[in-house]
Design an enzyme around this catalytic site. Structure first.
Site, PDB file in Angstrom:
ATOM      1  N   ASP A   1       0.850  -1.165  -0.019  1.00  5.91           N
ATOM      2  CA  ASP A   1      -0.050   0.087  -0.077  1.00  5.91           C
ATOM      3  C   ASP A   1       0.947   1.137   0.151  1.00  5.91           C
ATOM      4  O   ASP A   1       0.803   2.145   0.796  1.00  5.91           O
ATOM      5  CB  ASP A   1      -0.997   0.132   1.372  1.00  5.91           C
ATOM      6  CG  ASP A   1      -1.717  -1.341   1.344  1.00  5.91           C
ATOM      7  OD1 ASP A   1      -2.005  -1.983   0.616  1.00  5.91           O
ATOM      8  OD2 ASP A   1      -1.861  -1.744   2.525  1.00  5.91           O
TER       9      ASP A   1
ATOM     10  N   GLU B   1     -11.493  -0.361  -2.865  1.00  4.20           N
ATOM     11  CA  GLU B   1     -10.674   0.051  -2.006  1.00  4.20           C
ATOM     12  C   GLU B   1      -9.528   0.927  -2.232  1.00  4.20           C
ATOM     13  O   GLU B   1      -9.505   1.239  -3.566  1.00  4.20           O
ATOM     14  CB  GLU B   1     -10.012  -0.879  -0.890  1.00  4.20           C
ATOM     15  CG  GLU B   1      -9.208  -2.079  -1.371  1.00  4.20           C
ATOM     16  CD  GLU B   1      -8.894  -3.056  -0.758  1.00  4.20           C
ATOM     17  OE1 GLU B   1      -9.312  -3.181   0.293  1.00  4.20           O
ATOM     18  OE2 GLU B   1      -8.174  -4.039  -1.155  1.00  4.20           O
TER      19      GLU B   1
END
Ligand code: FUB
Length: 326
Positions: free
Chosen positions: A16, A223
């Protein structure tokens, strides 16, 4: 060198990656995956991260440096567990680390920690941001100094649990032929520690101006929000989750609406895909992760980057990972 499609660091698992250029240097704010031996579930219980490390690079050819642990869950009074994908921002000479984590009731909230240095260490605020929910904060500080936070994630990220405005443990899923749930956005207060207005849904529309449908798993938001600005256009990019694409939509306002434009990255090794897009020395880069370092374990990932290219009409050329690699 325009790309490093291999792990930037190998001594820890990272994921991420939120990349930013601060003071002429590139900083990467990733999740720090833990090598837990456990099965996968749709709730994301295998992602049990406890702390954050910040990576930095003096140039894209230079080694990627781990600046060490800058925030641990034990230092944040409201956190119980699961420190997921963070982002960072700089405003008025102060640095802010925004992070999602579960509170003592098991509900994902967004916290903020501050520092005088982009490499930390970061000091957390005692409480999570009032009105915050779900996961994957991404913060844009716009050219006029106003800042916006984007959040949201389905399933383990709990976004669908907030459809009524209240947290509902077992919610009804949106109908496949109805509008998809969008990410949420709020303008931030001038001190960057709160929301000026409540989080509101971001509309992502198709080419005819209709909302993307919940059943459109190839295009709907799942997401991994990210926002960047290219030639006065706002690019909202995200993961489609269970179809594993990184997609983007563009608009003329940071609050949306945004119109779906296409894919940035085809699926990588591993279930999740999550990224950031940053300009450095007049070139644009995609920072992303895959699970190649662990041989495909979904919750043991590694961050990497590649250059991205825009077409004349502002569309982004789709990247096919592992292309030309043997
Ligand atoms: O790293 C934990 C979660 O996996 C992130 O919050 C999601 O975006 C996915 O990458």
């Amino acid at each position: 060198m325009a790309e490093q499609r291999k792990p930037l660091v190998t001594h820890i698992y990272t994921a991420d990656p939120s990349a930013h250029v601060f003071d002429g240097k590139l900083y990467i704010y990733p999740s720090h995956d833990v090598a837990l031996d456990c099965p996968d579930d749709d709730n994301g219980d295998q992602y049990q991260m406890e702390d954050y490390h910040i990576l930095s690079m003096d140039s894209l050819d230079a080694p990627c440096v781990d600046n060490g642990m800058v925030l641990h869950e034990n230092e944040v009074p409201w956190v119980s567990h699961q420190m997921w994908a963070p982002d960072a921002a700089c405003k008025n000479g102060k640095y802010y680390l925004f992070f999602p984590a579960k509170d003592k009731d098991g509900i994902f909230r967004i916290g903020v920690a501050t520092s005088d240095s982009p490499a930390g260490k970061f000091t957390p605020e005692p409480n999570y941001i009032e009105g915050s929910k779900s996961i994957d904060p991404a913060v844009l500080v716009d050219d006029d100094g106003r800042a916006y936070m984007y959040v949201g994630g389905l399933w383990g990220g709990q976004l669908e649990k907030w459809q009524t405005g209240e947290y509902v443990e077992n919610p009804v899923e949106p109908a496949a032929d109805g509008p998809a749930l969008g990410p949420l956005v709020a303008e931030m207060t001038d001190d960057m520690l709160g929301f000026k207005t409540p989080l509101q849904e971001v509309k992502i529309l198709d080419e005819n101006g209709n909302p993307l449908l919940a059943g459109d798993h190839d295009r709907r938001f799942f997401e991994a929000s990210w926002m960047h600005k290219y030639k006065d256009t706002y690019y909202f990019s995200y993961s489609t989750g269970d179809t594993h694409y990184l997609c983007y939509a563009t608009g003329k306002s940071p609050m949306g609406p945004f119109t779906y434009r296409g894919r940035i990255l085809e699926p990588v090794i591993g279930w999740t895909t999550h990224h950031s897009i940053v300009e450095w020395n007049d070139k644009w880069y995609l920072f992303y992760h895959d699970s190649s370092l662990s041989g495909g374990v979904n919750h043991q990932r590694c961050v990497m980057f590649t250059e991205i290219h825009y077409n004349e009409d502002g569309t982004i050329q789709t990247i096919v990972p592992y292309e030309n690699e043997k």
